[in-house]
Write an enzyme that holds these catalytic residues in place. Structure first.
Site, PDB file in Angstrom:
ATOM      1  N   ASP A   8       0.963  -1.170  -0.254  1.00 14.56           N
ATOM      2  CA  ASP A   8      -0.261  -0.107   0.049  1.00 14.56           C
ATOM      3  C   ASP A   8       0.876   1.324  -0.135  1.00 14.56           C
ATOM      4  O   ASP A   8       2.163   1.157  -0.097  1.00 14.56           O
ATOM      5  CB  ASP A   8      -1.124  -0.173   1.010  1.00 14.56           C
ATOM      6  CG  ASP A   8      -0.389   0.230   2.621  1.00 14.56           C
ATOM      7  OD1 ASP A   8       0.854   0.310   2.683  1.00 14.56           O
ATOM      8  OD2 ASP A   8      -1.222   0.318   3.499  1.00 14.56           O
ATOM      9  N   HIS A   9       0.451   2.479   0.382  1.00 16.51           N
ATOM     10  CA  HIS A   9       1.030   3.459  -0.004  1.00 16.51           C
ATOM     11  C   HIS A   9       2.179   3.872   1.168  1.00 16.51           C
ATOM     12  O   HIS A   9       3.136   4.467   1.103  1.00 16.51           O
ATOM     13  CB  HIS A   9       0.066   4.883   0.004  1.00 16.51           C
ATOM     14  CG  HIS A   9      -0.577   4.879   1.342  1.00 16.51           C
ATOM     15  ND1 HIS A   9      -1.922   3.955   1.527  1.00 16.51           N
ATOM     16  CD2 HIS A   9      -0.975   5.425   2.363  1.00 16.51           C
ATOM     17  CE1 HIS A   9      -2.323   4.287   2.550  1.00 16.51           C
ATOM     18  NE2 HIS A   9      -1.747   5.379   3.363  1.00 16.51           N
ATOM     19  N   CYS A  66       2.336  -3.769   3.815  1.00 12.60           N
ATOM     20  CA  CYS A  66       1.583  -2.601   4.332  1.00 12.60           C
ATOM     21  C   CYS A  66       2.436  -1.897   5.668  1.00 12.60           C
ATOM     22  O   CYS A  66       3.519  -2.362   5.847  1.00 12.60           O
ATOM     23  CB  CYS A  66      -0.061  -3.101   4.436  1.00 12.60           C
ATOM     24  SG  CYS A  66      -0.372  -3.855   5.904  1.00 12.60           S
ATOM     25  N   GLY A  67       1.697  -1.104   6.361  1.00  5.81           N
ATOM     26  CA  GLY A  67       2.227  -0.564   7.590  1.00  5.81           C
ATOM     27  C   GLY A  67       2.485  -1.524   8.497  1.00  5.81           C
ATOM     28  O   GLY A  67       3.904  -1.814   9.193  1.00  5.81           O
ATOM     29  N   THR A  68       1.590  -2.502   9.035  1.00 11.58           N
ATOM     30  CA  THR A  68       1.980  -3.721   9.818  1.00 11.58           C
ATOM     31  C   THR A  68       1.999  -4.842   9.199  1.00 11.58           C
ATOM     32  O   THR A  68       2.485  -5.899  10.067  1.00 11.58           O
ATOM     33  CB  THR A  68       0.781  -3.718  10.861  1.00 11.58           C
ATOM     34  OG1 THR A  68      -0.544  -3.805  10.129  1.00 11.58           O
ATOM     35  CG2 THR A  68       0.660  -2.555  11.587  1.00 11.58           C
ATOM     36  N   VAL A  70      -0.615  -6.640   8.783  1.00 16.69           N
ATOM     37  CA  VAL A  70      -1.670  -7.340   9.174  1.00 16.69           C
ATOM     38  C   VAL A  70      -2.779  -7.276   8.156  1.00 16.69           C
ATOM     39  O   VAL A  70      -3.382  -8.360   7.900  1.00 16.69           O
ATOM     40  CB  VAL A  70      -2.220  -6.882  10.387  1.00 16.69           C
ATOM     41  CG1 VAL A  70      -3.505  -7.394  10.824  1.00 16.69           C
ATOM     42  CG2 VAL A  70      -1.119  -7.280  11.515  1.00 16.69           C
ATOM     43  N   GLY A  71      -3.158  -6.137   7.735  1.00 14.79           N
ATOM     44  CA  GLY A  71      -4.512  -5.829   6.987  1.00 14.79           C
ATOM     45  C   GLY A  71      -4.257  -6.407   5.647  1.00 14.79           C
ATOM     46  O   GLY A  71      -5.091  -7.427   4.842  1.00 14.79           O
ATOM     47  N   HIS A  99       6.507 -26.223   7.917  1.00 15.54           N
ATOM     48  CA  HIS A  99       5.402 -26.716   8.537  1.00 15.54           C
ATOM     49  C   HIS A  99       4.173 -26.445   7.839  1.00 15.54           C
ATOM     50  O   HIS A  99       3.105 -27.223   7.686  1.00 15.54           O
ATOM     51  CB  HIS A  99       5.205 -26.448  10.140  1.00 15.54           C
ATOM     52  CG  HIS A  99       6.285 -26.939  11.017  1.00 15.54           C
ATOM     53  ND1 HIS A  99       6.257 -27.093  12.162  1.00 15.54           N
ATOM     54  CD2 HIS A  99       7.309 -27.756  10.490  1.00 15.54           C
ATOM     55  CE1 HIS A  99       7.341 -27.787  12.671  1.00 15.54           C
ATOM     56  NE2 HIS A  99       7.973 -27.995  11.586  1.00 15.54           N
ATOM     57  N   ASN A 100       3.935 -25.136   7.527  1.00 16.86           N
ATOM     58  CA  ASN A 100       2.455 -24.705   7.007  1.00 16.86           C
ATOM     59  C   ASN A 100       2.550 -24.412   5.372  1.00 16.86           C
ATOM     60  O   ASN A 100       1.379 -23.954   4.855  1.00 16.86           O
ATOM     61  CB  ASN A 100       2.208 -23.368   7.707  1.00 16.86           C
ATOM     62  CG  ASN A 100       2.265 -23.602   8.828  1.00 16.86           C
ATOM     63  OD1 ASN A 100       3.353 -22.710   9.659  1.00 16.86           O
ATOM     64  ND2 ASN A 100       1.686 -24.235   9.881  1.00 16.86           N
ATOM     65  N   ARG A 110       6.349  -0.410   9.009  1.00 17.81           N
ATOM     66  CA  ARG A 110       6.299   0.443  10.177  1.00 17.81           C
ATOM     67  C   ARG A 110       6.769  -0.620  11.486  1.00 17.81           C
ATOM     68  O   ARG A 110       6.779   0.045  12.543  1.00 17.81           O
ATOM     69  CB  ARG A 110       5.157   0.966  10.556  1.00 17.81           C
ATOM     70  CG  ARG A 110       4.570   2.148   9.638  1.00 17.81           C
ATOM     71  CD  ARG A 110       2.975   2.617   9.916  1.00 17.81           C
ATOM     72  NE  ARG A 110       3.011   3.770   8.996  1.00 17.81           N
ATOM     73  CZ  ARG A 110       1.632   4.212   8.696  1.00 17.81           C
ATOM     74  NH1 ARG A 110       0.464   3.380   9.150  1.00 17.81           N
ATOM     75  NH2 ARG A 110       1.421   5.340   8.002  1.00 17.81           N
ATOM     76  N   ARG A 133       3.889 -35.190   8.278  1.00 14.38           N
ATOM     77  CA  ARG A 133       2.667 -35.171   9.297  1.00 14.38           C
ATOM     78  C   ARG A 133       1.997 -33.757   9.186  1.00 14.38           C
ATOM     79  O   ARG A 133       0.897 -33.722   9.509  1.00 14.38           O
ATOM     80  CB  ARG A 133       3.318 -35.323  10.525  1.00 14.38           C
ATOM     81  CG  ARG A 133       4.171 -34.079  10.985  1.00 14.38           C
ATOM     82  CD  ARG A 133       4.743 -34.276  12.578  1.00 14.38           C
ATOM     83  NE  ARG A 133       5.403 -33.295  13.153  1.00 14.38           N
ATOM     84  CZ  ARG A 133       6.624 -32.809  12.963  1.00 14.38           C
ATOM     85  NH1 ARG A 133       7.360 -33.222  11.877  1.00 14.38           N
ATOM     86  NH2 ARG A 133       6.960 -31.739  13.472  1.00 14.38           N
ATOM     87  N   HIS A 134       2.634 -32.968   8.501  1.00 14.15           N
ATOM     88  CA  HIS A 134       2.181 -31.543   8.289  1.00 14.15           C
ATOM     89  C   HIS A 134       0.877 -31.425   7.182  1.00 14.15           C
ATOM     90  O   HIS A 134       0.166 -30.408   7.281  1.00 14.15           O
ATOM     91  CB  HIS A 134       3.303 -30.524   8.003  1.00 14.15           C
ATOM     92  CG  HIS A 134       4.378 -30.380   8.882  1.00 14.15           C
ATOM     93  ND1 HIS A 134       4.170 -29.894  10.264  1.00 14.15           N
ATOM     94  CD2 HIS A 134       5.608 -30.788   8.877  1.00 14.15           C
ATOM     95  CE1 HIS A 134       5.373 -30.108  10.845  1.00 14.15           C
ATOM     96  NE2 HIS A 134       6.018 -30.388  10.132  1.00 14.15           N
ATOM     97  N   ARG A 137      -2.722 -31.645   8.218  1.00 17.77           N
ATOM     98  CA  ARG A 137      -3.237 -30.162   8.719  1.00 17.77           C
ATOM     99  C   ARG A 137      -3.468 -29.207   7.705  1.00 17.77           C
ATOM    100  O   ARG A 137      -4.388 -28.387   7.838  1.00 17.77           O
ATOM    101  CB  ARG A 137      -2.232 -29.827  10.004  1.00 17.77           C
ATOM    102  CG  ARG A 137      -2.086 -30.710  11.089  1.00 17.77           C
ATOM    103  CD  ARG A 137      -0.775 -30.538  11.628  1.00 17.77           C
ATOM    104  NE  ARG A 137      -0.733 -31.512  12.848  1.00 17.77           N
ATOM    105  CZ  ARG A 137       0.667 -31.857  13.454  1.00 17.77           C
ATOM    106  NH1 ARG A 137       1.652 -31.402  12.854  1.00 17.77           N
ATOM    107  NH2 ARG A 137       0.362 -32.706  14.304  1.00 17.77           N
TER     108      ARG A 137
END
Ligand code: RB5
Length: 149
Positions: A8-9, A66-68, A70-71, A99-100, A110, A133-134, A137
């Site tokens: 993002d910006h 992005c900043g975090t 997260v979004g 694993h994932n 940030r 095993r992964h 899941r």
């Protein structure tokens, strides 16, 4: 190997630095999906765009910033077949591959300094899925997606 990268910006310079770092260090093709302007640019747009490219095979993996982190990771994880990890340290980045079998990485411009961001990218790009095993899941996660259809 093709990596789609979006932002993002808030994360324009980080996106450019990480794009250059991946090209120079690994020689991978990096597809620029995000914005290169500081005008407001909503993170769900880039999160979805990169995730679609990974889900449909146009890119082998995706990185979103992005900043975090997260979004943009929440947006990416709404796309079927995407497993996007948000990381602020290399250990989780590496384990998320082992694993994932994550196919996308997110981090926050940030939150982490650029040198730590490069270490996170290194850990993530070099991490190898262990299967075994992964897989059961990951299959369970796919079943959640099926139940949501
Ligand atoms: C933009 O201000 C900010 O909300 C965004 O970059 C990100 O941190 C969202 O998760």
């Amino acid at each position: 190997m093709k990596i789609a990268i979006g932002n993002d910006h808030v994360a324009v310079e980080y996106k450019q630095m990480i794009r250059d770092y991946i090209q120079d260090t690994y020689g991978y093709e990096v597809i620029n999906v995000g914005t290169d302007s500081h005008e407001r640019f909503d993170y769900p747009i880039s999160g979805e765009a990169v995730a679609n490219m990974v889900a449909n095979g146009e890119a082998d993996a995706g990185i979103v910033i992005c900043g975090t982190g997260v979004g943009i990771s929440i947006a990416a994880n709404k796309v079927q077949g995407i497993r996007c990890v948000t990381c602020s340290e290399p250990y989780s980045a590496s384990l998320s591959r082992q694993h994932n079998n994550t196919n996308m990485l997110a981090f926050g411009a940030r939150v982490v300094g650029i040198e730590l961001a490069k270490m996170i990218v290194d850990a993530w790009l070099t991490g190898k899925y262990e299967g075994g095993r992964h897989q059961r899941r990951i299959d369970m996660i796919k079943e959640i997606e099926e139940r949501q259809k």
